[in-house]
Design a protein around this motif. Structure first.
Motif, short mmCIF file in Angstrom:
data_model
loop_
_atom_site.label_atom_id
_atom_site.label_comp_id
_atom_site.label_asym_id
_atom_site.label_seq_id
_atom_site.Cartn_x
_atom_site.Cartn_y
_atom_site.Cartn_z
N HIS A 149 0.82 -1.21 0.00
CA HIS A 149 0.00 0.00 0.00
C HIS A 149 0.86 1.27 0.00
CE1 HIS A 149 -2.56 3.25 1.62
NE2 HIS A 149 -3.42 2.70 0.81
N HIS A 150 0.39 2.24 -0.76
CA HIS A 150 1.04 3.55 -0.84
C HIS A 150 -0.08 4.57 -1.05
CE1 HIS A 150 3.44 6.91 -2.43
NE2 HIS A 150 4.49 6.32 -1.90
N PRO A 151 0.02 5.77 -0.46
CA PRO A 151 -1.04 6.77 -0.66
C PRO A 151 -1.30 7.09 -2.13
CG PRO A 151 0.45 7.46 1.10
CD PRO A 151 1.06 6.25 0.46
N ASP A 152 -0.30 6.93 -2.97
CA ASP A 152 -0.45 7.19 -4.39
C ASP A 152 -0.49 5.85 -5.13
OD1 ASP A 152 -0.33 7.90 -7.03
OD2 ASP A 152 1.49 9.10 -6.89
N PRO A 153 -1.66 5.44 -5.63
CA PRO A 153 -1.75 4.16 -6.34
C PRO A 153 -0.81 4.07 -7.53
CG PRO A 153 -3.95 5.01 -5.88
CD PRO A 153 -2.99 6.10 -5.53
N TRP A 154 -0.59 5.19 -8.23
CA TRP A 154 0.34 5.17 -9.35
C TRP A 154 1.73 4.73 -8.89
CZ3 TRP A 154 -0.80 10.48 -12.20
CH2 TRP A 154 -2.04 10.37 -12.83
N GLU A 155 2.16 5.30 -7.78
CA GLU A 155 3.48 4.95 -7.26
C GLU A 155 3.53 3.49 -6.83
OE1 GLU A 155 7.45 5.47 -6.32
OE2 GLU A 155 6.09 6.86 -7.36
N ALA A 156 2.47 3.03 -6.15
CA ALA A 156 2.43 1.64 -5.70
C ALA A 156 2.51 0.68 -6.89
CB ALA A 156 1.14 1.39 -4.91
N TRP A 157 1.75 0.96 -7.93
CA TRP A 157 1.71 0.06 -9.07
C TRP A 157 3.01 0.12 -9.87
CZ3 TRP A 157 -0.44 -4.13 -10.52
CH2 TRP A 157 -0.42 -4.54 -11.86
N THR A 158 3.59 1.28 -10.03
CA THR A 158 4.82 1.40 -10.80
C THR A 158 5.95 0.63 -10.13
OG1 THR A 158 4.15 3.58 -11.62
CG2 THR A 158 6.47 3.03 -11.78
N ARG A 159 6.06 0.76 -8.81
CA ARG A 159 7.09 0.00 -8.09
C ARG A 159 6.84 -1.50 -8.24
NH1 ARG A 159 7.54 3.10 -2.21
NH2 ARG A 159 8.27 5.13 -2.99
N TYR A 160 5.59 -1.89 -8.06
CA TYR A 160 5.21 -3.30 -8.16
C TYR A 160 5.58 -3.87 -9.52
CZ TYR A 160 1.87 -7.30 -7.94
OH TYR A 160 1.27 -8.52 -7.94
N ALA A 161 5.23 -3.12 -10.57
CA ALA A 161 5.46 -3.61 -11.92
C ALA A 161 6.93 -3.74 -12.24
CB ALA A 161 4.78 -2.67 -12.93
N LEU A 162 7.71 -2.74 -11.88
CA LEU A 162 9.13 -2.77 -12.24
C LEU A 162 9.93 -3.73 -11.37
CD1 LEU A 162 9.84 0.99 -13.04
CD2 LEU A 162 9.11 -0.86 -14.58
N ASP A 163 9.44 -4.01 -10.18
CA ASP A 163 10.17 -4.93 -9.29
C ASP A 163 9.73 -6.38 -9.46
OD1 ASP A 163 11.71 -2.92 -8.18
OD2 ASP A 163 10.29 -2.52 -6.57
N ALA A 164 8.71 -6.63 -10.29
CA ALA A 164 8.30 -8.01 -10.57
C ALA A 164 9.31 -8.66 -11.51
CB ALA A 164 6.91 -8.02 -11.22
N ARG A 165 9.47 -9.97 -11.36
CA ARG A 165 10.42 -10.69 -12.21
C ARG A 165 9.89 -10.85 -13.63
NH1 ARG A 165 11.57 -15.97 -8.75
NH2 ARG A 165 9.37 -15.65 -8.25
N VAL A 166 10.78 -10.84 -14.57
CA VAL A 166 10.44 -10.98 -15.98
C VAL A 166 10.18 -12.45 -16.29
CG1 VAL A 166 11.29 -10.65 -18.34
CG2 VAL A 166 11.83 -8.96 -16.57
N MET A 167 9.03 -12.73 -16.89
CA MET A 167 8.67 -14.11 -17.20
C MET A 167 9.29 -14.59 -18.50
SD MET A 167 4.69 -14.50 -16.07
CE MET A 167 4.82 -16.28 -16.08
N TYR A 168 9.42 -13.69 -19.46
CA TYR A 168 9.98 -14.10 -20.75
C TYR A 168 10.54 -12.88 -21.48
CZ TYR A 168 5.34 -12.60 -22.42
OH TYR A 168 4.20 -11.90 -22.67
N VAL A 169 11.46 -13.14 -22.38
CA VAL A 169 12.05 -12.11 -23.23
C VAL A 169 11.60 -12.38 -24.65
CG1 VAL A 169 14.18 -11.09 -24.11
CG2 VAL A 169 14.05 -11.82 -21.72
N PRO A 170 10.70 -11.56 -25.22
CA PRO A 170 10.17 -11.82 -26.56
C PRO A 170 11.27 -11.89 -27.61
CG PRO A 170 8.84 -10.18 -25.44
CD PRO A 170 10.05 -10.39 -24.60
N GLY A 171 11.09 -12.81 -28.54
CA GLY A 171 12.04 -12.98 -29.63
C GLY A 171 11.33 -13.54 -30.85
#
Length: 414
Positions: free
Chosen positions: A223-245
């Protein structure tokens, strides 16, 4: 394709995730398991299903404009177009669903609304390198990711995130409220208590599987007072599932690579692009996912036409100011920490395991259903939607039961 900087990636996540504005549009996505009508334990004959669905899968083939796609395990996914009213949303989805049901039944098959296939693990029917890489990624940590991909189904409700105000119509309040009612939706509509023919001990085994699958992409953001900030951190800190090729290549991502680390540079790996980030965002599956609209993804698939009840409940609680205020008060016991106005992980666990056997969740659910009913009575919403909500409540919520209890009772009788 141009490589991304960290600032560009953060800006892109915010731009595509929260499209703020008046809360007007409503959409619903119903997912269905496909089973043989006579023997649900048999494998689904793909050729027979393909022939039945062929007239419905082209663009514009369904008269209401719904999209029809398939999940990795052969689940069918019917996505209604965004509508300006709850009645239009449900009416369009119901009409297109009737055509889909008819086509499937003529092939000797049936659509089953359960959160988890109770009989078997279907084979993977999608063979894109993306799906192969996702499965390899999940297999590193156990069977749960494969189960999530192949044998689960849900009802997803899509709602506008709201405007930039600080009130109940603003995206901050709507983000928090979507998370506050999330465990209530899990508990009230829990519908997956059986796996491989046996009770699992969880009323929503689908949600249990999600909880066990890669917490960094399936649990709510911190949780973060700013949902944009919470989601951006979450998205960028999630592990990459695949590298498109290339389509005939191996898309497997390096072990443990987060998107943030990829942005910083990895020896021997090309820099990420905006398209890579879009792929990555599509692999995040928390209970509430901002993808333009807010996707509420926590509800198990429902039997028959019971998918209407969670759709009506969630849309009314978020879109009607009076119902939103009542739901906020009803879920206060689920959020006892004043520094954290959303439920803890423990509450999500209780909702999945115990459903409405948990008395705190049961009380909150009854209050949320009552708030939605009052709002529907005053709003002039079509009576059939209020009837669908109240019919479900009378059969389940008011009796302290989730749909899962019906399946457990049937299993005991046999």
């Amino acid at each position: 394709m141009t490589a991304l900087t960290l600032d560009e990636a953060e800006a892109h996540v915010r731009a595509v995730s929260f499209r703020t504005g008046p809360a007007e549009r409503i959409g619903v996505v119903t997912e269905w398991l496909v089973q043989d009508r006579r023997d649900p334990g048999l494998p689904t004959p793909v050729d027979r299903l393909n022939a039945a669905l062929a007239p419905l899968e082209g663009t514009g083939a369904l008269p209401g404009g719904s999209g029809l796609t398939r999940g990795p395990g052969g689940q069918l996914r019917l996505s209604s177009p965004p509508a300006r009213s709850l009645g239009a949303c449900v009416g369009t989805a119901a009409a297109d669903l009737a055509l889909l049901r008819d086509a499937v039944e003529q092939a000797g098959l049936t659509l089953v609304g359960r959160g988890l296939d109770p009989y078997r693990e279907p084979p993977r029917v999608l063979d894109h390198p993306r799906h192969r890489a996702m499965e390899r990624y999940f297999d590193r940590e156990g069977p749960w990711g494969r189960d999530m991909l192949r044998r689960t189904a849900s009802v997803r409700i899509d709602l506008d995130p709201g405007d930039d105000s600080r009130g109940l119509g603003g995206h901050r309040s709507r983000w928090d409220l979507a998370h506050r009612i999330g465990p209530v939706l899990v508990a009230a509509f829990a519908n997956s208590p059986v796996q491989d023919g046996w009770p699992t001990g969880w009323l929503s085994s689908r949600q249990e599987i999600r909880i066990r699958t890669d917490a960094g992409r399936t649990r709510p953001p911190r949780h973060h007072p700013d949902p944009w900030e919470a989601w951006t951190r979450y998205a960028l800190d999630a592990r990459v599932m695949y590298v498109p090729g290339d389509l005939d290549g191996d898309w497997t991502a390096p072990l443990g690579l987060t998107f943030r680390a990829w942005l910083r540079g990895v020896p021997g790996l090309r820099p990420p692009t905006r398209a890579d980030l879009d792929h990555h965002l599509g692999t995040l599956f928390p209970p509430v996912a901002p993808r333009g609209p807010l996707e509420l993804r926590m509800t198990d698939a429902q039997d028959g036409d019971d998918w209407i009840a969670p759709t009506v409940l969630a849309a009314t609680l978020l879109n009607d100011t009076g119902a939103a205020d009542a739901a906020y008060a009803a879920t206060e016991p689920l959020c006892p920490d004043p520094r954290r106005p959303v439920p803890s992980h423990d509450v999500w666990l209780r909702a999945a395991r115990d459903g409405l056997d948990d008395q705190v969740l049961a009380k909150a659910a009854r209050a949320c259903f009552a708030a939605a009913d009052s709002a529907l009575a005053a709003s002039g919403t079509p009576a059939v939607l209020r009837h669908a909500l109240n019919d479900f409540a009378e059969r389940h919520t008011e009796r302290g039961r989730s749909p899962a209890h019906d399946h457990l009772d049937a299993l005991r009788r046999t």
